[in-house]
Enzyme design. Structure first.
Site, PDB file in Angstrom:
ATOM      1  N   GLU A  67       3.480   4.186 -16.658  1.00  0.00           N
ATOM      2  CA  GLU A  67       3.674   5.457 -17.360  1.00  0.00           C
ATOM      3  C   GLU A  67       4.731   5.324 -18.467  1.00  0.00           C
ATOM      4  O   GLU A  67       5.800   4.751 -18.257  1.00  0.00           O
ATOM      5  CB  GLU A  67       4.125   6.512 -16.342  1.00  0.00           C
ATOM      6  N   LYS A 134      -1.404  13.799 -18.759  1.00  0.00           N
ATOM      7  CA  LYS A 134      -0.915  14.146 -17.422  1.00  0.00           C
ATOM      8  C   LYS A 134      -0.985  15.650 -17.205  1.00  0.00           C
ATOM      9  O   LYS A 134      -0.505  16.438 -18.019  1.00  0.00           O
ATOM     10  CB  LYS A 134       0.526  13.652 -17.288  1.00  0.00           C
ATOM     11  N   CYS A 170       1.204   9.281 -12.384  1.00  0.00           N
ATOM     12  CA  CYS A 170       2.290   9.538 -11.438  1.00  0.00           C
ATOM     13  C   CYS A 170       2.082  10.814 -10.619  1.00  0.00           C
ATOM     14  O   CYS A 170       1.339  10.821  -9.652  1.00  0.00           O
ATOM     15  CB  CYS A 170       3.633   9.558 -12.164  1.00  0.00           C
TER      16      CYS A 170
END
Length: 404
Positions: A67, A134, A170
């Site tokens: 990330e 994300k 994540c």
């Protein structure tokens, strides 16, 4: 390229671009690397060097980086700089140029007129073939992503050759919706890129959570995490591959970069991870020690300090501290000073000297006796009428702090 507000907008091609070899299996490289916050050029060099480090690039179908690898994590107020978007675009151009015959998945901030997104891009054969934003932004403990990023809403899925694969970033995998939605869209594999910090026992929690997702969605997960440290955060790596039943099939080492290949065998429409090397999860004590070493090493080195100076007392606290410093930086970058007073025992002096000699560090002794007496003399009028107590004792520590 089309120009938009001073930044080019890369052409996004859905699906396959160019030709790939026919696949009965997938070979995916996990690039567990250690970037530096703000060093976009250096981080891009790191990504390109890692790709060059593949022993047989033609045998690898994809390489996955963590990330926000291009800007480092956490970028925080660097994201507010007007230059961020342009610098990232230049970095992506370099990565795009080396993507012939291999899928390159990297994390970066995407600056748009709608705001900034925590993004993952998929590059193949000179084009950006997919970009995912994300959708679950953490805003607790050390995380402050809602301040900087907008949540994404687009599809996570893309075609990696003949295989439908989903991207998650994540926090996405800590919630059921992103993974179940990807599975419903036909994903045979979940790629999860992370900047997940160290905490005691964190790896067991990560893997238990991933097992919940794999078992519910009936798809395997490949998870890549950062290694190294940035200021107060330590990223412990331990990237892993888990099958659809929640079993660990591969695990990278902790607290160090590693490049390793995961193999997935085709069984009908499913992908099954082939067993690889599973690095052990260390004991609590070993993991904490290694995290301290990693954190100190990167704090000193990434901030450009030549080394560290510390007070060595002969006691166990300073002995542990100097051992961590030497393991992190090497003896040539550690300097220790023993600062005795009249109450310092001969044992403390002997132990401190032995520690320094054993570790091979620069060592000297500077007495604080005269400095302490000068403090007491200067403060005499202010202390008049008061009995001596811990105030006078604490002046010893003040003297030592001034010398260091």
């Amino acid at each position: 390229m089309e120009m938009l507000y001073g930044h080019y907008t890369p052409m996004v091609l859905k699906g396959n671009v160019g030709k790939m070899r026919a696949m009965t299996s997938l070979q995916i490289a996990l690039a567990q690397v250690n970037p530096t916050v703000g060093d976009i050029d250096g981080n891009t060099d790191l990504v390109l060097a890692t790709i060059d480090g593949l022993a047989d690039r033609s045998a690898v179908d994809a390489i996955v980086f963590p990330e926000l690898v291009l800007c480092g994590y956490p970028p925080e107020d660097l994201l507010l700089r007007a230059s961020m978007g342009l610098r990232i675009e230049r970095a992506l151009t370099r990565i795009q140029a080396v993507s012939d015959g291999i899928y390159i998945i990297v994390g970066y901030p995407r600056v748009t007129e709608q705001g900034v997104f925590n993004a993952a891009g998929v590059f193949f054969n000179g084009a950006l073939v997919h970009e995912y934003h994300k959708c679950k932004l953490p805003n607790y403990r050390v995380f402050d992503e809602k301040r900087y990023f907008q949540p994404g809403t687009g599809s996570a899925c893309f075609m990696l050759g003949e295989t439908r694969v989903a991207l998650t970033i994540c926090e996405d995998i800590w919630h059921p919706e992103p993974v179940t939605r990807a599975a419903a869209e036909g994903a045979a594999l979940i790629l999860n890129i992370n900047a997940s910090p160290f905490r005691i026992g964190k790896q067991a929690v990560r893997e238990a959570n991933a097992a919940l997702r794999t078992q519910a969605a009936a798809v395997p997960v490949l998870s890549v995490n950062l290694a190294g440290a940035q200021d107060e955060l330590v990223f412990d790596g331990q990237s892993f591959v888990m099958d659809a039943a929640g079993n660990i099939c591969l695990r990278c080492i902790d607290n160090a970069p590693q490049l390793t290949i995961a193999e997935f065998r085709r069984e009908g429409s499913a992908l099954v991870p082939v067993a690889g090397t599973v690095a052990p999860v260390k004991s609590k004590e070993a993991s904490v020690y290694d995290a301290l070493v990693s954190g100190l090493r990167d704090y000193v080195s990434k901030n450009g300090f030549p080394g560290v100076i510390l007070g060595l007392s002969g006691g166990i606290d300073s002995a542990l501290t100097v051992a961590i410093a030497v393991d992190a930086l090497g003896p040539e970058r550690v300097r220790a000073v023993m600062m005795p007073y009249r109450y310092t025992s001969s044992m403390s002096l002997e132990d401190a000297e032995l520690e320094a000699r054993t570790l091979g560090i620069d060592y000297q002794v500077i007495s604080i006796e005269s400095i302490y007496e000068q403090f007491i003399a200067a403060l005499g009028p202010a202390f008049e009428g008061h009995d001596a107590d811990t105030t006078e004792e604490n002046l010893q520590a003040r003297c030592r702090g001034v010398l260091l």
